[in-house]
Design a protein around this motif. Structure first.
Motif, PDB file in Angstrom:
ATOM      1  N   UNK A 209       0.847  -1.190   0.000  1.00 57.95           N
ATOM      2  CA  UNK A 209       0.000   0.000   0.000  1.00 57.95           C
ATOM      3  C   UNK A 209       0.883   1.240   0.000  1.00 57.95           C
ATOM      4  N   UNK A 210       0.375   2.303  -0.591  1.00 59.81           N
ATOM      5  CA  UNK A 210       1.124   3.558  -0.585  1.00 59.81           C
ATOM      6  C   UNK A 210       0.123   4.707  -0.471  1.00 59.81           C
ATOM      7  N   UNK A 211       0.043   5.281   0.724  1.00 59.53           N
ATOM      8  CA  UNK A 211      -0.879   6.381   0.981  1.00 59.53           C
ATOM      9  C   UNK A 211      -0.151   7.423   1.818  1.00 59.53           C
ATOM     10  N   UNK A 212      -0.165   8.685   1.356  1.00 59.58           N
ATOM     11  CA  UNK A 212      -0.597   9.209   0.071  1.00 59.58           C
ATOM     12  C   UNK A 212       0.152   8.524  -1.076  1.00 59.58           C
ATOM     13  N   UNK A 213      -0.597   8.324  -2.139  1.00 60.96           N
ATOM     14  CA  UNK A 213      -0.057   7.572  -3.273  1.00 60.96           C
ATOM     15  C   UNK A 213       0.728   8.469  -4.226  1.00 60.96           C
ATOM     16  N   UNK A 214       1.852   7.961  -4.652  1.00 62.79           N
ATOM     17  CA  UNK A 214       2.597   8.553  -5.770  1.00 62.79           C
ATOM     18  C   UNK A 214       2.230   7.719  -6.986  1.00 62.79           C
ATOM     19  N   UNK A 215       1.631   8.238  -8.039  1.00 63.73           N
ATOM     20  CA  UNK A 215       1.514   9.632  -8.451  1.00 63.73           C
ATOM     21  C   UNK A 215       0.153  10.302  -8.204  1.00 63.73           C
ATOM     22  N   UNK A 216      -0.871   9.575  -7.718  1.00 60.15           N
ATOM     23  CA  UNK A 216      -2.224  10.168  -7.748  1.00 60.15           C
ATOM     24  C   UNK A 216      -2.479  11.144  -6.600  1.00 60.15           C
ATOM     25  N   UNK A 217      -1.695  11.036  -5.517  1.00 63.69           N
ATOM     26  CA  UNK A 217      -1.913  11.899  -4.352  1.00 63.69           C
ATOM     27  C   UNK A 217      -3.053  11.436  -3.453  1.00 63.69           C
ATOM     28  N   UNK A 218      -3.589  10.253  -3.718  1.00 64.01           N
ATOM     29  CA  UNK A 218      -4.724   9.745  -2.919  1.00 64.01           C
ATOM     30  C   UNK A 218      -4.306   9.388  -1.507  1.00 64.01           C
ATOM     31  N   UNK A 219      -5.082   9.850  -0.530  1.00 65.38           N
ATOM     32  CA  UNK A 219      -4.946   9.337   0.834  1.00 65.38           C
ATOM     33  C   UNK A 219      -6.096   8.346   1.011  1.00 65.38           C
ATOM     34  N   UNK A 220      -5.783   7.097   1.258  1.00 65.41           N
ATOM     35  CA  UNK A 220      -6.846   6.096   1.377  1.00 65.41           C
ATOM     36  C   UNK A 220      -7.738   6.464   2.565  1.00 65.41           C
ATOM     37  N   UNK A 221      -9.057   6.374   2.376  1.00 68.14           N
ATOM     38  CA  UNK A 221      -9.990   6.799   3.430  1.00 68.14           C
ATOM     39  C   UNK A 221      -9.974   5.786   4.572  1.00 68.14           C
ATOM     40  N   UNK A 222     -10.392   6.219   5.798  1.00 66.25           N
ATOM     41  CA  UNK A 222     -10.466   5.267   6.908  1.00 66.25           C
ATOM     42  C   UNK A 222     -11.337   4.051   6.572  1.00 66.25           C
ATOM     43  N   UNK A 223     -12.431   4.275   5.834  1.00 69.35           N
ATOM     44  CA  UNK A 223     -13.325   3.146   5.496  1.00 69.35           C
ATOM     45  C   UNK A 223     -12.593   2.135   4.607  1.00 69.35           C
ATOM     46  N   UNK A 224     -11.852   2.628   3.625  1.00 72.93           N
ATOM     47  CA  UNK A 224     -11.084   1.736   2.733  1.00 72.93           C
ATOM     48  C   UNK A 224     -10.019   0.993   3.541  1.00 72.93           C
ATOM     49  N   UNK A 225      -9.341   1.717   4.433  1.00 76.29           N
ATOM     50  CA  UNK A 225      -8.280   1.086   5.237  1.00 76.29           C
ATOM     51  C   UNK A 225      -8.859  -0.025   6.111  1.00 76.29           C
ATOM     52  N   UNK A 226     -10.036   0.231   6.696  1.00 74.38           N
ATOM     53  CA  UNK A 226     -10.646  -0.801   7.547  1.00 74.38           C
ATOM     54  C   UNK A 226     -10.954  -2.056   6.755  1.00 74.38           C
ATOM     55  N   UNK A 227     -11.458  -1.876   5.547  1.00 75.43           N
ATOM     56  CA  UNK A 227     -11.791  -3.049   4.719  1.00 75.43           C
ATOM     57  C   UNK A 227     -10.521  -3.767   4.254  1.00 75.43           C
ATOM     58  N   UNK A 228      -9.493  -3.004   3.936  1.00 75.68           N
ATOM     59  CA  UNK A 228      -8.210  -3.629   3.543  1.00 75.68           C
ATOM     60  C   UNK A 228      -7.629  -4.414   4.716  1.00 75.68           C
TER      61      UNK A 228
END
Ligand code: PLP
Length: 397
Positions: free
Chosen positions: A170-189
């Motif tokens: 996993x890479x958050x914030x992501x290079x290159x998109x700049x996405x910070x994965x949301x808490x909801x996504x992190x919980x499911x991951x």
């Protein structure tokens, strides 16, 4: 002549470095280039950090030290992760490395078996699939798409997982998109990782560079500390790219193995830089906050500017310092556009396919450059946009 090891053929490099080389060549011929290709802060470390390094050298702190790093730095990293990410990770779990890339390589060596499948985000840092392949494993990309604001799609990840999957990168914030994965996504991951008993390699190198709210680390979630190798360092958050200092925080059962990997490769990170890094983490002058505030202003200005260019579409990134621009509206390929911008407009960015196939309609520009340079870049792009505007008009006539 005997051939080199086959794993060398599995490695790939970084597109950014190739564009940088060409940009420098053009500069040597007298051309003016706005450099937005590299992921390198245009700041330098705070004076106190430089003074700490100088003092350490004067005091003779230029010796071999413990492979896992000096105790003061490991303690400081543990306290820093508690302060900035609410992570209760003991200092014994911290191993200091020369740069985040080395921490990443150690993490991969420690958990990835030949033949295993490893899930990783795409587009992303090109080193992930390269390292995975070189270890004889199979990189399995999950996509970060614009229509879901570049958040990972849990259905896709679950569908791509197989009994051979052992690790999730996993890479958050992501290079290159700049996405910070949301808490909801992190919980499911996290739930998926526990259910399938995966290791996680969490590359949090941009964790301090976020634009709004607290950074959510997957490592804070239940069941994660015992399976996550957290990778971070000093290059981006403390503007110390050339100091080559990073770290991996690993579960106790991986600590001894990682230490052996260090003994078998680089022995230890440089001693004097480690002393300076303690000062960087102390951040007495609030340098990180000031730097991030600057990035936030530049992000605002640059993204707004890019969105006025005909055919460009750019979502504001949640973190890191990259603008990820969809250029399908220009009617040109990202490669051709990247070349036109560099060769004729003097603006260096990177065609998105360098970060994976879903990047093919994107360009990445770093906004780790002054407001003046960013304004100049937008102006240069605007001037040359007449080229694709004319072509599009001709086609629609
Ligand atoms: N991880 C990501 C996502 C990066 O973008 C980078 C550098 O660009 C690194 C790791 C490597 O960091 P370092 O320069 O500390 O090796």
């Amino acid at each position: 002549m005997r051939s080199p090891a086959t794993r060398l053929q599995q490695l790939s490099g970084e597109g950014a470095l190739a564009v940088f080389a060409r940009a420098r060549e053009l500069e040597r011929k007298g051309r003016s280039i706005v450099h937005l290709e590299l992921g390198e802060p245009d700041f330098h470390p705070a004076d106190l950090v430089v003074e700490a390094a100088t003092r350490a050298l004067r005091e003779g702190r230029d010796r071999y030290v413990a492979p896992e790093g000096i105790p003061a730095l490991r303690e400081a990293i543990s306290a820093y992760l508690l302060r900035t990410r609410r992570l209760g990770l003991p200092a014994e779990n911290v191993l200091v490395t020369p740069g985040c890339k080395m921490a990443l390589a150690l993490a991969c060596l420690a958990v990835i078996e030949p033949g295993a499948e490893v899930l990783y985000p795409e587009p992303s840092f090109p080193i992930y699939p390269s390292l995975i392949r070189a270890l004889g494993a199979v990189p399995v990309p999950f996509r970060l798409l614009e229509n879901t604001a570049f958040q990972p799609d849990l259905e896709e990840i679950a569908a791509k997982a197989s009994p051979r999957t052992t690790t999730l990168v996993l890479n958050s914030p992501n290079n290159p998109t700049g996405t910070v994965y949301t808490p909801a996504v992190l919980e499911r991951l996290a739930a998926l990782a526990v259910q399938r008993d995966w290791h996680l390699i969490a590359d949090e190198v941009y964790a301090r560079i976020v634009f709004g709210g607290e950074y959510p680390s997957i490592c804070a979630l239940p069941g994660m500390a015992e399976r996550t190798l957290l990778v971070d360092g000093f290059s981006k958050s403390f503007a110390m790219t050339g100091w080559r200092l990073g770290y991996v925080v690993a579960p106790p059962d991986l600590r001894d193995g990682l230490k052996l990997l260090i003994m078998n490769s680089f022995t230890c990170a440089a001693e004097f830089t480690q002393h300076a890094a303690v000062e960087a983490l102390r951040d007495a002058g609030g340098a990180v906050e000031k730097m991030v505030a600057q990035y936030a202003r530049r992000r605002e200005q640059f993204v707004a500017g890019l969105n006025t260019i005909p055919g460009f579409r750019c979502l504001p990134p949640d973190g890191a310092f990259y603008a990820w621009v969809n250029i399908t509206g220009t009617g040109m390929s990202a490669e051709a556009l990247g070349t036109l911008l560099l060769e004729e407009a003097g603006v260096a960015g990177i065609a998105g396919a360098a970060f994976g196939p879903s990047g093919k309609d994107f360009l990445r520009f770093s906004f780790a450059a002054s407001s003046e340079l960013l304004a100049e870049a937008v102006e240069r792009i605007r001037r040359i946009s007449a080229r694709w505007e004319t072509k599009r008009e001709e086609i629609s006539c």
